[in-house]
Design a protein around this motif. Structure first.
Motif, mmCIF file in Angstrom:
data_model
loop_
_atom_site.group_PDB
_atom_site.id
_atom_site.type_symbol
_atom_site.label_atom_id
_atom_site.label_comp_id
_atom_site.label_asym_id
_atom_site.label_seq_id
_atom_site.Cartn_x
_atom_site.Cartn_y
_atom_site.Cartn_z
ATOM 1 N N THR A 33 -3.373 -12.836 -4.075
ATOM 2 C CA THR A 33 -2.367 -11.796 -4.260
ATOM 3 C C THR A 33 -2.834 -11.039 -5.693
ATOM 4 N N THR A 50 3.117 -5.539 -5.391
ATOM 5 C CA THR A 50 2.231 -6.760 -5.328
ATOM 6 C C THR A 50 1.394 -6.204 -3.853
ATOM 7 N N ILE A 51 0.148 -6.773 -3.806
ATOM 8 C CA ILE A 51 -0.687 -6.669 -2.465
ATOM 9 C C ILE A 51 -1.431 -7.823 -2.271
ATOM 10 N N THR A 52 -1.259 -8.063 -1.045
ATOM 11 C CA THR A 52 -2.047 -9.601 -0.511
ATOM 12 C C THR A 52 -3.453 -9.321 -0.032
ATOM 13 N N GLY A 55 -3.850 -6.920 2.519
ATOM 14 C CA GLY A 55 -3.135 -5.627 2.391
ATOM 15 C C GLY A 55 -1.998 -5.173 2.503
ATOM 16 N N SER A 56 -1.135 -6.454 2.584
ATOM 17 C CA SER A 56 0.073 -6.137 2.748
ATOM 18 C C SER A 56 0.850 -5.859 1.482
ATOM 19 N N THR A 57 1.715 -4.996 1.145
ATOM 20 C CA THR A 57 2.364 -4.402 0.040
ATOM 21 C C THR A 57 3.838 -4.940 -0.324
ATOM 22 N N TYR A 59 7.129 -3.717 -3.242
ATOM 23 C CA TYR A 59 7.203 -2.910 -4.050
ATOM 24 C C TYR A 59 8.864 -3.159 -4.457
ATOM 25 N N THR A 68 2.092 3.698 -5.555
ATOM 26 C CA THR A 68 1.311 2.944 -4.642
ATOM 27 C C THR A 68 0.294 1.965 -5.188
ATOM 28 N N SER A 70 -2.963 -0.583 -4.530
ATOM 29 C CA SER A 70 -4.056 -0.764 -3.722
ATOM 30 C C SER A 70 -5.043 -1.711 -4.435
ATOM 31 N N ARG A 71 -6.250 -2.012 -3.738
ATOM 32 C CA ARG A 71 -7.084 -2.928 -4.145
ATOM 33 C C ARG A 71 -8.438 -2.564 -3.435
#
Length: 121
Positions: A33, A50-52, A55-57, A59, A68, A70-71
């Protein structure tokens, strides 16, 4: 060890936008994460987004539809695009990464040094 380098903070007028970046480097086997937290003066540090690894986010309610996350997996970098900024978004923003280090595959949580975002009214 693992290091995080943040960039992108600064001063912006209300309604404006900023983009934060956080690059991880070092003895990284994989990153789980990635997240952004913030801490306003005199307040506790709170999760922003957070973003796993898939790609799960998630807020905080206060930033939904404005921020937003992103990674870029290849670059081990996480971004926070902030739009429609408000004075109450003023805080030090911290990057947080949970990673497995090479060889031992030990799970490690790492914090960035923080970057100041100031939103003027």
């Amino acid at each position: 060890q693992v290091q995080l380098v943040e960039s992108g903070g600064g001063l912006v007028q209300a309604g404006g936008s900023l983009r934060l970046s956080c690059a991880a480097s070092g003895s990284i086997d994989s990153i789980n994460t990635m997240a952004w937290y913030r801490q306003a003066p005199g307040k506790q540090r709170d999760m922003v987004a957070t973003i796993t690894s898939i790609g799960s986010t998630n807020y905080a309610d206060s930033v939904k539809d404005r921020f937003t996350i992103s990674r870029d997996t290849a670059k081990n970098t996480v971004y926070l695009q902030m739009s429609s900024l408000k004075p109450e978004d003023t805080a030090v923003y911290y990057c947080n990464v949970t990673t497995r280090v090479r060889v031992t595959l030990r799970l490690l949580e790492v914090w960035g040094q923080g970057t100041l975002v100031t939103v003027s009214s």
